[in-house]
Design a protein around this motif. Structure first.
Motif, PDB file in Angstrom:
ATOM      1  N   ASP A 128       0.849  -1.190   0.000  1.00  0.00           N
ATOM      2  CA  ASP A 128       0.000   0.000   0.000  1.00  0.00           C
ATOM      3  C   ASP A 128       0.886   1.242   0.000  1.00  0.00           C
ATOM      4  O   ASP A 128       1.670   1.443   0.926  1.00  0.00           O
ATOM      5  N   PRO A 129       0.778   2.116  -1.005  1.00  0.00           N
ATOM      6  CA  PRO A 129       1.662   3.279  -1.070  1.00  0.00           C
ATOM      7  C   PRO A 129       1.222   4.450  -0.191  1.00  0.00           C
ATOM      8  O   PRO A 129       1.942   5.445  -0.094  1.00  0.00           O
ATOM      9  N   TYR A 130       0.062   4.337   0.441  1.00  0.00           N
ATOM     10  CA  TYR A 130      -0.470   5.460   1.211  1.00  0.00           C
ATOM     11  C   TYR A 130      -0.139   5.308   2.695  1.00  0.00           C
ATOM     12  O   TYR A 130      -0.599   4.379   3.348  1.00  0.00           O
ATOM     13  N   ALA A 131       0.630   6.232   3.233  1.00  0.00           N
ATOM     14  CA  ALA A 131       1.009   6.168   4.654  1.00  0.00           C
ATOM     15  C   ALA A 131      -0.132   6.617   5.563  1.00  0.00           C
ATOM     16  O   ALA A 131      -0.281   6.118   6.678  1.00  0.00           O
ATOM     17  N   GLU A 132      -0.950   7.554   5.099  1.00  0.00           N
ATOM     18  CA  GLU A 132      -1.981   8.137   5.958  1.00  0.00           C
ATOM     19  C   GLU A 132      -3.301   7.351   6.011  1.00  0.00           C
ATOM     20  O   GLU A 132      -4.142   7.595   6.871  1.00  0.00           O
ATOM     21  N   TYR A 133      -3.484   6.407   5.121  1.00  0.00           N
ATOM     22  CA  TYR A 133      -4.705   5.590   5.152  1.00  0.00           C
ATOM     23  C   TYR A 133      -4.480   4.298   4.371  1.00  0.00           C
ATOM     24  O   TYR A 133      -3.507   4.157   3.642  1.00  0.00           O
ATOM     25  N   ASP A 134      -5.410   3.352   4.547  1.00  0.00           N
ATOM     26  CA  ASP A 134      -5.390   2.104   3.794  1.00  0.00           C
ATOM     27  C   ASP A 134      -6.456   2.181   2.716  1.00  0.00           C
ATOM     28  O   ASP A 134      -7.536   2.737   2.934  1.00  0.00           O
ATOM     29  N   GLU A 135      -6.150   1.605   1.579  1.00  0.00           N
ATOM     30  CA  GLU A 135      -7.105   1.613   0.473  1.00  0.00           C
ATOM     31  C   GLU A 135      -7.385   0.188   0.030  1.00  0.00           C
ATOM     32  O   GLU A 135      -6.462  -0.606  -0.153  1.00  0.00           O
ATOM     33  N   PHE A 136      -8.654  -0.127  -0.105  1.00  0.00           N
ATOM     34  CA  PHE A 136      -9.087  -1.395  -0.671  1.00  0.00           C
ATOM     35  C   PHE A 136      -9.646  -1.073  -2.050  1.00  0.00           C
ATOM     36  O   PHE A 136     -10.618  -0.341  -2.179  1.00  0.00           O
ATOM     37  N   TYR A 137      -8.994  -1.579  -3.083  1.00  0.00           N
ATOM     38  CA  TYR A 137      -9.388  -1.259  -4.451  1.00  0.00           C
ATOM     39  C   TYR A 137      -9.559  -2.563  -5.202  1.00  0.00           C
ATOM     40  O   TYR A 137      -8.588  -3.292  -5.430  1.00  0.00           O
ATOM     41  N   PHE A 138     -10.811  -2.894  -5.567  1.00  0.00           N
ATOM     42  CA  PHE A 138     -11.063  -4.176  -6.220  1.00  0.00           C
ATOM     43  C   PHE A 138     -12.424  -4.139  -6.900  1.00  0.00           C
ATOM     44  O   PHE A 138     -13.408  -3.708  -6.305  1.00  0.00           O
ATOM     45  N   ASN A 139     -12.479  -4.583  -8.127  1.00  0.00           N
ATOM     46  CA  ASN A 139     -13.742  -4.723  -8.836  1.00  0.00           C
ATOM     47  C   ASN A 139     -14.312  -6.090  -8.458  1.00  0.00           C
ATOM     48  O   ASN A 139     -13.896  -7.106  -9.002  1.00  0.00           O
ATOM     49  N   ILE A 140     -15.223  -6.110  -7.516  1.00  0.00           N
ATOM     50  CA  ILE A 140     -15.711  -7.362  -6.937  1.00  0.00           C
ATOM     51  C   ILE A 140     -16.428  -8.222  -7.974  1.00  0.00           C
ATOM     52  O   ILE A 140     -16.225  -9.428  -8.035  1.00  0.00           O
ATOM     53  N   VAL A 141     -17.264  -7.620  -8.796  1.00  0.00           N
ATOM     54  CA  VAL A 141     -18.011  -8.380  -9.807  1.00  0.00           C
ATOM     55  C   VAL A 141     -17.079  -8.862 -10.916  1.00  0.00           C
ATOM     56  O   VAL A 141     -17.189  -9.986 -11.385  1.00  0.00           O
ATOM     57  N   GLY A 142     -16.166  -8.010 -11.323  1.00  0.00           N
ATOM     58  CA  GLY A 142     -15.314  -8.324 -12.473  1.00  0.00           C
ATOM     59  C   GLY A 142     -15.793  -7.534 -13.671  1.00  0.00           C
ATOM     60  O   GLY A 142     -16.948  -7.109 -13.741  1.00  0.00           O
ATOM     61  N   GLU A 143     -14.911  -7.328 -14.608  1.00  0.00           N
ATOM     62  CA  GLU A 143     -15.245  -6.455 -15.728  1.00  0.00           C
ATOM     63  C   GLU A 143     -15.474  -7.176 -17.048  1.00  0.00           C
ATOM     64  O   GLU A 143     -15.882  -6.558 -18.011  1.00  0.00           O
ATOM     65  N   ASP A 144     -15.215  -8.451 -17.118  1.00  0.00           N
ATOM     66  CA  ASP A 144     -15.256  -9.123 -18.417  1.00  0.00           C
ATOM     67  C   ASP A 144     -16.333 -10.178 -18.566  1.00  0.00           C
ATOM     68  O   ASP A 144     -16.216 -11.076 -19.392  1.00  0.00           O
ATOM     69  N   TRP A 145     -17.402 -10.115 -17.782  1.00  0.00           N
ATOM     70  CA  TRP A 145     -18.506 -11.046 -17.997  1.00  0.00           C
ATOM     71  C   TRP A 145     -19.235 -10.631 -19.269  1.00  0.00           C
ATOM     72  O   TRP A 145     -19.549  -9.464 -19.454  1.00  0.00           O
ATOM     73  N   GLN A 146     -19.526 -11.574 -20.119  1.00  0.00           N
ATOM     74  CA  GLN A 146     -20.208 -11.301 -21.385  1.00  0.00           C
ATOM     75  C   GLN A 146     -21.686 -11.661 -21.321  1.00  0.00           C
ATOM     76  O   GLN A 146     -22.355 -11.689 -22.352  1.00  0.00           O
ATOM     77  N   VAL A 147     -22.169 -11.952 -20.123  1.00  0.00           N
ATOM     78  CA  VAL A 147     -23.562 -12.386 -19.941  1.00  0.00           C
ATOM     79  C   VAL A 147     -24.184 -11.607 -18.788  1.00  0.00           C
ATOM     80  O   VAL A 147     -23.476 -11.044 -17.951  1.00  0.00           O
ATOM     81  N   PRO A 148     -25.513 -11.577 -18.726  1.00  0.00           N
ATOM     82  CA  PRO A 148     -26.177 -10.887 -17.610  1.00  0.00           C
ATOM     83  C   PRO A 148     -25.946 -11.614 -16.286  1.00  0.00           C
ATOM     84  O   PRO A 148     -25.790 -12.825 -16.255  1.00  0.00           O
ATOM     85  N   ILE A 149     -25.935 -10.855 -15.198  1.00  0.00           N
ATOM     86  CA  ILE A 149     -25.868 -11.413 -13.848  1.00  0.00           C
ATOM     87  C   ILE A 149     -27.185 -11.073 -13.167  1.00  0.00           C
ATOM     88  O   ILE A 149     -27.481  -9.910 -12.941  1.00  0.00           O
ATOM     89  N   GLY A 150     -27.964 -12.103 -12.861  1.00  0.00           N
ATOM     90  CA  GLY A 150     -29.292 -11.901 -12.288  1.00  0.00           C
ATOM     91  C   GLY A 150     -29.259 -11.261 -10.918  1.00  0.00           C
ATOM     92  O   GLY A 150     -30.011 -10.334 -10.631  1.00  0.00           O
ATOM     93  N   ALA A 151     -28.397 -11.756 -10.036  1.00  0.00           N
ATOM     94  CA  ALA A 151     -28.286 -11.212  -8.674  1.00  0.00           C
ATOM     95  C   ALA A 151     -26.841 -11.332  -8.227  1.00  0.00           C
ATOM     96  O   ALA A 151     -26.173 -12.332  -8.517  1.00  0.00           O
ATOM     97  N   PHE A 152     -26.377 -10.308  -7.508  1.00  0.00           N
ATOM     98  CA  PHE A 152     -25.002 -10.319  -7.013  1.00  0.00           C
ATOM     99  C   PHE A 152     -24.985  -9.868  -5.564  1.00  0.00           C
ATOM    100  O   PHE A 152     -25.672  -8.912  -5.195  1.00  0.00           O
ATOM    101  N   SER A 153     -24.206 -10.564  -4.733  1.00  0.00           N
ATOM    102  CA  SER A 153     -24.041 -10.169  -3.333  1.00  0.00           C
ATOM    103  C   SER A 153     -22.586 -10.390  -2.932  1.00  0.00           C
ATOM    104  O   SER A 153     -21.851 -11.111  -3.614  1.00  0.00           O
ATOM    105  N   PHE A 154     -22.178  -9.759  -1.839  1.00  0.00           N
ATOM    106  CA  PHE A 154     -20.797  -9.907  -1.400  1.00  0.00           C
ATOM    107  C   PHE A 154     -20.672  -9.609   0.083  1.00  0.00           C
ATOM    108  O   PHE A 154     -21.535  -8.986   0.690  1.00  0.00           O
ATOM    109  N   SER A 155     -19.561 -10.059   0.644  1.00  0.00           N
ATOM    110  CA  SER A 155     -19.173  -9.683   2.000  1.00  0.00           C
ATOM    111  C   SER A 155     -17.676  -9.400   1.982  1.00  0.00           C
ATOM    112  O   SER A 155     -16.936 -10.020   1.216  1.00  0.00           O
ATOM    113  N   ILE A 156     -17.241  -8.443   2.797  1.00  0.00           N
ATOM    114  CA  ILE A 156     -15.829  -8.098   2.913  1.00  0.00           C
ATOM    115  C   ILE A 156     -15.471  -8.116   4.390  1.00  0.00           C
ATOM    116  O   ILE A 156     -16.140  -7.476   5.200  1.00  0.00           O
ATOM    117  N   THR A 157     -14.431  -8.861   4.723  1.00  0.00           N
ATOM    118  CA  THR A 157     -13.932  -8.912   6.086  1.00  0.00           C
ATOM    119  C   THR A 157     -12.535  -8.295   6.096  1.00  0.00           C
ATOM    120  O   THR A 157     -11.622  -8.797   5.441  1.00  0.00           O
TER     121      THR A 157
END
Length: 175
Positions: A128-157
């Protein structure tokens, strides 16, 4: 004559919509991601994906970006390391340019109907290059799905508690 024309147009629209539906071969009925962030900042990802295969297919591809370019002054490029890949079915992992592709499915077997898959992997973005804070950077769903996603859910710990007023999400199409 008018009824005949309307019936032809309706049939044509139904045919086109069915063709587009069948072109992908499957839909994602639902997808759930559990993410655990380690003290070292590594993302441990577990995904459950329920798919409805309309035509016989060998499986699907999960594409993960591993090369990001930034213009924030502290870093200009992040190279991600993907490791510890597991899947509930036969799988292979390939590096293709700026992406790692997980191919899930068996080349000797096709599937149809409802199928449930589990994929897990470690996603290490480096220090992490930031000394003053932590950053979580992530595309949870993903960017390359070529089909519809009916429902999406997630949890982050996170490895330690995070104040709710410090959490921000973005969504939308790329760019």
């Amino acid at each position: 004559m008018t009824r005949y024309r309307v019936a032809r147009i309706v049939c044509l629209l139904l045919f086109l919509s069915m063709s587009l539906w069948a072109a992908s071969g499957y839909d994602i009925v639902r997808m759930h991601s559990d993410l655990r962030i380690t003290e070292q900042g590594v993302y441990e990802v577990d995904e459950r994906i329920v798919m409805d295969f309309h035509t016989p297919l060998h499986g699907f591809y999960r594409v993960l970006p591993v090369d990001y370019r930034f213009e924030d002054g502290l870093r200009d490029r992040v190279k991600v390391r993907v490791s510890a890949v597991k899947a509930s079915d036969t799988f292979s992992v390939m590096r293709e340019g700026s992406y790692v592709t997980i191919r899930v499915g068996d080349a000797d077997r096709t599937v149809t109907g409802m199928q449930e898959y589990a994929i897990s992997y470690r996603y290490d973005i480096g220090e992490d290059p930031y000394a003053e804070y932590d950053e979580f950077y992530f595309n949870i769903v993903g960017e390359d799905w070529q089909v519809p996603i009916g429902a999406f859910s997630f949890s982050i710990t996170f490895p330690s508690p995070v104040s709710a007023d410090r959490i921000h999400f973005t969504r939308g199409v790329w760019g």
